[in-house]
Design a protein around this motif. Sequence first.
Motif, PDB file in Angstrom:
ATOM      1  N   LEU A 391       0.831  -1.199   0.000  1.00  0.00           N
ATOM      2  CA  LEU A 391       0.000   0.000   0.000  1.00  0.00           C
ATOM      3  C   LEU A 391       0.870   1.255   0.000  1.00  0.00           C
ATOM      4  CD1 LEU A 391      -3.014   0.594  -0.045  1.00  0.00           C
ATOM      5  CD2 LEU A 391      -2.957   0.814   2.449  1.00  0.00           C
ATOM      6  N   GLN A 392       1.951   1.251   0.776  1.00  0.00           N
ATOM      7  CA  GLN A 392       2.894   2.378   0.760  1.00  0.00           C
ATOM      8  C   GLN A 392       3.491   2.563  -0.629  1.00  0.00           C
ATOM      9  OE1 GLN A 392       5.699   1.199   3.792  1.00  0.00           O
ATOM     10  NE2 GLN A 392       4.893   2.649   5.276  1.00  0.00           N
ATOM     11  N   PHE A 393       3.861   1.468  -1.248  1.00  0.00           N
ATOM     12  CA  PHE A 393       4.529   1.515  -2.546  1.00  0.00           C
ATOM     13  C   PHE A 393       3.635   2.157  -3.607  1.00  0.00           C
ATOM     14  CE2 PHE A 393       5.749  -0.576  -6.621  1.00  0.00           C
ATOM     15  CZ  PHE A 393       7.072  -0.172  -6.686  1.00  0.00           C
ATOM     16  N   VAL A 394       2.339   1.815  -3.575  1.00  0.00           N
ATOM     17  CA  VAL A 394       1.437   2.276  -4.633  1.00  0.00           C
ATOM     18  C   VAL A 394       0.796   3.628  -4.303  1.00  0.00           C
ATOM     19  CG1 VAL A 394      -0.592   1.700  -6.021  1.00  0.00           C
ATOM     20  CG2 VAL A 394       0.976  -0.109  -5.301  1.00  0.00           C
ATOM     21  N   THR A 395       0.457   3.857  -3.033  1.00  0.00           N
ATOM     22  CA  THR A 395      -0.282   5.078  -2.687  1.00  0.00           C
ATOM     23  C   THR A 395       0.557   6.103  -1.938  1.00  0.00           C
ATOM     24  OG1 THR A 395      -1.111   4.336  -0.517  1.00  0.00           O
ATOM     25  CG2 THR A 395      -2.357   3.648  -2.471  1.00  0.00           C
ATOM     26  N   GLY A 396       1.746   5.722  -1.471  1.00  0.00           N
ATOM     27  CA  GLY A 396       2.601   6.643  -0.726  1.00  0.00           C
ATOM     28  C   GLY A 396       2.395   6.600   0.761  1.00  0.00           C
ATOM     29  N   THR A 397       1.386   5.887   1.227  1.00  0.00           N
ATOM     30  CA  THR A 397       1.121   5.778   2.660  1.00  0.00           C
ATOM     31  C   THR A 397       0.389   4.471   2.934  1.00  0.00           C
ATOM     32  OG1 THR A 397      -0.092   6.751   4.534  1.00  0.00           O
ATOM     33  CG2 THR A 397      -1.028   7.089   2.362  1.00  0.00           C
ATOM     34  N   SER A 398       0.481   3.977   4.163  1.00  0.00           N
ATOM     35  CA  SER A 398      -0.246   2.757   4.521  1.00  0.00           C
ATOM     36  C   SER A 398      -1.632   3.064   5.068  1.00  0.00           C
ATOM     37  CB  SER A 398       0.550   1.958   5.574  1.00  0.00           C
ATOM     38  OG  SER A 398       0.712   2.732   6.755  1.00  0.00           O
ATOM     39  N   LYS A 399      -2.037   4.328   5.040  1.00  0.00           N
ATOM     40  CA  LYS A 399      -3.344   4.726   5.564  1.00  0.00           C
ATOM     41  C   LYS A 399      -4.473   4.152   4.708  1.00  0.00           C
ATOM     42  CE  LYS A 399      -6.190   8.758   6.738  1.00  0.00           C
ATOM     43  NZ  LYS A 399      -6.558   8.245   8.065  1.00  0.00           N
ATOM     44  N   VAL A 400      -5.478   3.593   5.382  1.00  0.00           N
ATOM     45  CA  VAL A 400      -6.671   3.082   4.706  1.00  0.00           C
ATOM     46  C   VAL A 400      -7.819   4.051   4.976  1.00  0.00           C
ATOM     47  CG1 VAL A 400      -8.323   1.182   4.562  1.00  0.00           C
ATOM     48  CG2 VAL A 400      -5.901   0.691   4.991  1.00  0.00           C
ATOM     49  N   GLN A 415      -9.606   8.737  -6.309  1.00  0.00           N
ATOM     50  CA  GLN A 415      -8.794   8.008  -7.296  1.00  0.00           C
ATOM     51  C   GLN A 415      -8.609   6.584  -6.793  1.00  0.00           C
ATOM     52  OE1 GLN A 415      -6.901   9.114 -10.484  1.00  0.00           O
ATOM     53  NE2 GLN A 415      -7.489   6.965 -10.431  1.00  0.00           N
ATOM     54  N   ARG A 416      -9.261   5.644  -7.423  1.00  0.00           N
ATOM     55  CA  ARG A 416      -9.203   4.261  -6.959  1.00  0.00           C
ATOM     56  C   ARG A 416      -7.830   3.636  -7.233  1.00  0.00           C
ATOM     57  NH1 ARG A 416     -14.940   1.119  -7.094  1.00  0.00           N
ATOM     58  NH2 ARG A 416     -16.177   2.796  -6.166  1.00  0.00           N
ATOM     59  N   PHE A 417      -7.590   2.513  -6.606  1.00  0.00           N
ATOM     60  CA  PHE A 417      -6.370   1.739  -6.806  1.00  0.00           C
ATOM     61  C   PHE A 417      -6.314   1.318  -8.272  1.00  0.00           C
ATOM     62  CE2 PHE A 417      -3.486  -1.874  -6.308  1.00  0.00           C
ATOM     63  CZ  PHE A 417      -2.650  -1.474  -5.275  1.00  0.00           C
ATOM     64  N   GLN A 418      -5.161   1.553  -8.912  1.00  0.00           N
ATOM     65  CA  GLN A 418      -5.015   1.302 -10.339  1.00  0.00           C
ATOM     66  C   GLN A 418      -3.942   0.240 -10.597  1.00  0.00           C
ATOM     67  OE1 GLN A 418      -6.673   3.517 -12.790  1.00  0.00           O
ATOM     68  NE2 GLN A 418      -7.816   4.065 -10.935  1.00  0.00           N
ATOM     69  N   ILE A 419      -4.243  -0.683 -11.501  1.00  0.00           N
ATOM     70  CA  ILE A 419      -3.216  -1.595 -12.008  1.00  0.00           C
ATOM     71  C   ILE A 419      -3.133  -1.390 -13.514  1.00  0.00           C
ATOM     72  CG2 ILE A 419      -2.503  -3.993 -12.349  1.00  0.00           C
ATOM     73  CD1 ILE A 419      -3.809  -4.720  -9.738  1.00  0.00           C
ATOM     74  N   HIS A 420      -1.990  -0.879 -13.989  1.00  0.00           N
ATOM     75  CA  HIS A 420      -1.769  -0.611 -15.402  1.00  0.00           C
ATOM     76  C   HIS A 420      -0.775  -1.621 -15.969  1.00  0.00           C
ATOM     77  CE1 HIS A 420      -3.282   3.782 -15.777  1.00  0.00           C
ATOM     78  NE2 HIS A 420      -3.890   3.187 -14.771  1.00  0.00           N
ATOM     79  N   LEU A 439      -0.199   1.244  -9.910  1.00  0.00           N
ATOM     80  CA  LEU A 439       0.839   0.222  -9.986  1.00  0.00           C
ATOM     81  C   LEU A 439       1.014  -0.170 -11.446  1.00  0.00           C
ATOM     82  CD1 LEU A 439       2.737  -1.900  -8.608  1.00  0.00           C
ATOM     83  CD2 LEU A 439       0.758  -3.443  -8.596  1.00  0.00           C
ATOM     84  N   ASP A 440       2.230   0.003 -11.966  1.00  0.00           N
ATOM     85  CA  ASP A 440       2.546  -0.431 -13.324  1.00  0.00           C
ATOM     86  C   ASP A 440       3.133  -1.831 -13.245  1.00  0.00           C
ATOM     87  OD1 ASP A 440       1.676   1.972 -14.308  1.00  0.00           O
ATOM     88  OD2 ASP A 440       3.672   2.871 -14.444  1.00  0.00           O
ATOM     89  N   LEU A 441       2.390  -2.798 -13.773  1.00  0.00           N
ATOM     90  CA  LEU A 441       2.743  -4.210 -13.610  1.00  0.00           C
ATOM     91  C   LEU A 441       3.098  -4.822 -14.964  1.00  0.00           C
ATOM     92  CD1 LEU A 441       2.751  -6.258 -11.218  1.00  0.00           C
ATOM     93  CD2 LEU A 441       0.449  -6.937 -11.948  1.00  0.00           C
ATOM     94  N   PRO A 442       4.353  -5.233 -15.143  1.00  0.00           N
ATOM     95  CA  PRO A 442       4.727  -5.881 -16.411  1.00  0.00           C
ATOM     96  C   PRO A 442       3.975  -7.190 -16.613  1.00  0.00           C
ATOM     97  CG  PRO A 442       6.672  -5.121 -15.212  1.00  0.00           C
ATOM     98  CD  PRO A 442       5.516  -5.010 -14.266  1.00  0.00           C
TER      99      PRO A 442
END
Length: 468
Positions: A391-400, A415-420, A439-442
């Motif tokens: 969560l920190q990696f993708v949003t910058g914080t672990s806050k929910v 802005q919802r959680f994104q997987i590109h 999150l940019d996922l190969p």
Amino acid sequence: MSNINMGEHVHGTSSPLPPGTQRLLPFIEAFFVLCEKLQANISIMQQDHAIVTAREVKDSAGGSASLTVSCSEDSQRRVDGAVTFARAYFRSRIRQQHEQQLSGPLRISVRRAYVLEDSYNQLRMRPSQDLKGRLNVQFQGEEGIDAGGLTREWYQLLSRVIFDKGALLFTTVGNNATFQPNPNSVYQTEHLSYFKFVGRVVAKALFDGQLLDVYFTRSFYKHILGVKVTYHDIEAVDPDYYKNLKWMLENDVSDIPDLTFSMDADEEKHILYEKTEVTDYELKPGGRNIRVTEETKHEYVDLVADHILTNAIRPQINSFLEGFNELIPGELISIFNDKELELLISGLPEIDLDDLKASTEYTGYTAASSVVQWFWEVVRGFNKEDMARLLQFVTGTSKVPLEGFKALQGISGPQRFQIHKAYGAPERLPSAHTCFNQLDLPEYTSKEQLQERLLLAIHEASEGFGFG
């Protein structure tokens, strides 16, 4: 929410240091010198690891995948072990200070409606040694006896008021979930004295093993740790401005004649959270008359980052650290990185994976894509700490968000959680854009490869791998 208590590490098992460890502390401190060198070499290890991975992918031999996974798992175990050891060492040092504390309990009596003012008036002038005593809180007009519960409630109530926008001390930036000092705090009487008080409160919470429901910007955690901020940290404040700086570093700026070592008033007002009274600012003496060239553009970007993230709020940062370091020495807290410090202050979040999955949007993939299905299978196997790291990696914080992940905020609103889908070599690490919760996922070739790459990214990736 799982507590990070003084006698526990984040996985919840007891980790007190063995009897007689105190005499070994000089050797433990020497160990952390080695850890710092290890941290400095992590980026080199990542590059070497990526080269090995690329070489193994080209090799069609059956054992290549297992070699890659074992490399990553070994690296991850080393990092996890160092972090667990660091927390145990931190708590042992705090326990020593508790044991050496000779004065009585630290008693305060506050009114709920004036918890900030009463706490400030009763604690700001107390000697730092008094703050190491056991805190005992009484809410005026109530008969409750503080056996720990009132102290926890006081921390929560006080932090809520401190970080309320009406107090003018802190402001939210980016996704409106993270705080840093408000440049306009000068309009608050005795604002620097309040920042010193806040620094004391945050340090006291760490000292007491209490958790605070507050999440700072990544750059402010770096200030607490004494780590230099970089232009990458601007992305969380203003992604468009960050892109401009990134473009400058990647392109020739020789043909931009009006680019000088200064920031004009409109530019500064926009970046510095709509600050109302600004003037043209020179990034270096005589900067208005010094052109930025190809040879000096890196210096320019560094000075812009320092001004936006540091110099503009330097008095507030210094006052906070003055109060914080009275209880927690800089050399002790510096054994953590910014993401570990967030979890130490705020604790591990309760993450509802089903809610996160239901609130995720896809670009280039669909929910039925193999890579997406592998991703959720891998994440479902994560422990709580790795979930927080993701969560920190993708949003910058672990806050929910209190309302769940459907209320996740980005730089310009919901802005919802994104997987590109990330195009390019499949051995690349995942990357993230925290201002867009993206999150940019190969397109990995196996679930095992995805797991190995994702764990490496959330444990060890730095700005070079896209951590905004």
